[in-house]
Write a protein that holds these residues in place. Structure first.
Motif, PDB file in Angstrom:
ATOM      1  N   THR A  53      37.640  41.122  36.878  1.00 38.27           N
ATOM      2  CA  THR A  53      36.327  40.971  37.508  1.00 38.27           C
ATOM      3  C   THR A  53      36.234  39.762  38.433  1.00 38.27           C
ATOM      4  N   LEU A  54      36.911  38.683  38.118  1.00 35.61           N
ATOM      5  CA  LEU A  54      36.751  37.458  38.910  1.00 35.61           C
ATOM      6  C   LEU A  54      37.454  37.516  40.257  1.00 35.61           C
ATOM      7  N   VAL A  55      38.503  38.335  40.377  1.00 36.07           N
ATOM      8  CA  VAL A  55      39.216  38.428  41.655  1.00 36.07           C
ATOM      9  C   VAL A  55      38.927  39.730  42.387  1.00 36.07           C
ATOM     10  N   THR A 115      38.362  49.613  47.353  1.00 33.16           N
ATOM     11  CA  THR A 115      37.541  48.671  46.581  1.00 33.16           C
ATOM     12  C   THR A 115      38.217  47.308  46.517  1.00 33.16           C
ATOM     13  N   ASN A 116      39.537  47.293  46.305  1.00 34.47           N
ATOM     14  CA  ASN A 116      40.270  46.025  46.247  1.00 34.47           C
ATOM     15  C   ASN A 116      40.262  45.303  47.595  1.00 34.47           C
ATOM     16  N   ALA A 117      40.265  46.061  48.691  1.00 33.36           N
ATOM     17  CA  ALA A 117      40.260  45.450  50.028  1.00 33.36           C
ATOM     18  C   ALA A 117      38.990  44.641  50.263  1.00 33.36           C
ATOM     19  N   THR A 118      37.908  45.029  49.620  1.00 32.70           N
ATOM     20  CA  THR A 118      36.658  44.281  49.783  1.00 32.70           C
ATOM     21  C   THR A 118      36.570  43.091  48.835  1.00 32.70           C
ATOM     22  N   CYS A 119      37.489  43.023  47.864  1.00 29.92           N
ATOM     23  CA  CYS A 119      37.466  41.968  46.835  1.00 29.92           C
ATOM     24  C   CYS A 119      36.094  41.890  46.175  1.00 29.92           C
ATOM     25  N   ASP A 176      33.552  41.579  43.584  1.00 28.72           N
ATOM     26  CA  ASP A 176      33.533  41.130  42.197  1.00 28.72           C
ATOM     27  C   ASP A 176      32.440  41.888  41.454  1.00 28.72           C
ATOM     28  N   VAL A 177      32.267  41.559  40.208  1.00 23.19           N
ATOM     29  CA  VAL A 177      31.254  42.217  39.391  1.00 23.19           C
ATOM     30  C   VAL A 177      30.131  41.218  39.159  1.00 23.19           C
TER      31      VAL A 177
END
Length: 189
Positions: free
Chosen positions: A44-46, A160-164, A166-167
């Motif tokens: 969640t933090l990264v 989703t990872n490309a946008t980074c 977080d939650v």
């Protein structure tokens, strides 16, 4: 981490593409083509997520997915905290079913399990991410094969990872004490 079953459905008739005058037309009839299981891991933090699609959900499947992460992404990390629910497949013994004893022991030495409370799996952020995956990638679509499911979930994960992203977890300790009062131990004074 969390997991979710998925029904594979395929078209029985080829959809008619949209034109300037008419929207895309899809027949309501579909063919059930089995099931699959999604295993979602997130940090969640990264803002990192990984989705694996498998034909089934067994102890061995779960242990192999966790083992793969421990060999790759977390190869140089110790300890690794794994937050998961109390599902019957999420056990230490699963590693001994999936791997040779020495390898299973090595994985278990790296892991620190953190199980969500019974009836409190919604506290697992991965469950919230599965909800996002379902709404953003799977709902309203017919995905008929495991290969297509893997391709679509990998694309969702990469985007989703490309946008980074977080939650934005907004559940505070004070709210937990109120909402989860029944889960806290009761002490006699």
């Amino acid at each position: 981490m969390d997991e979710q079953p998925v029904q594979l459905t395929k078209e029985t008739r080829t959809p008619i593409p949209a034109t300037r005058d008419r929207p895309k037309r899809v027949d309501y009839e579909y063919e059930r083509n089995g099931t699959a299981s999604l295993f979602l891991f997130c940090e969640t933090l990264v803002g990192w997520r990984q989705v694996a699609a498998r034909p089934r959900r067994t102890k061995v499947d779960w242990a192999e997915e966790v083992g793969r992460l421990l060999r790759t992404r977390y190869a140089r990390c110790e300890p690794v905290t794994l937050v998961c629910d109390n599902l019957n497949t999420h056990t230490r013994g699963a590693f001994y079913e999936a791997f040779e004893p020495a390898e299973a022991r090595a994985y278990l030495r790296k892991l620190r399990f953190c199980h969500t409370p019974k009836h409190g799996s919604w506290l697992n952020v991965a469950e919230c991410e599965l909800s996002c995956l379902t709404r953003q990638c799977l709902t309203g679509r017919r995905i008929g094969t495991l290969a297509k499911l893997r391709s679509e979930t990998a694309a969702w994960s990469a985007a989703t990872n490309a946008t980074c992203r977080d939650v934005d977890w907004q559940f505070t300790t004070e709210q937990a004490r109120i909402n989860l009062k029944s889960l806290y131990p009761k002490f006699k004074h």
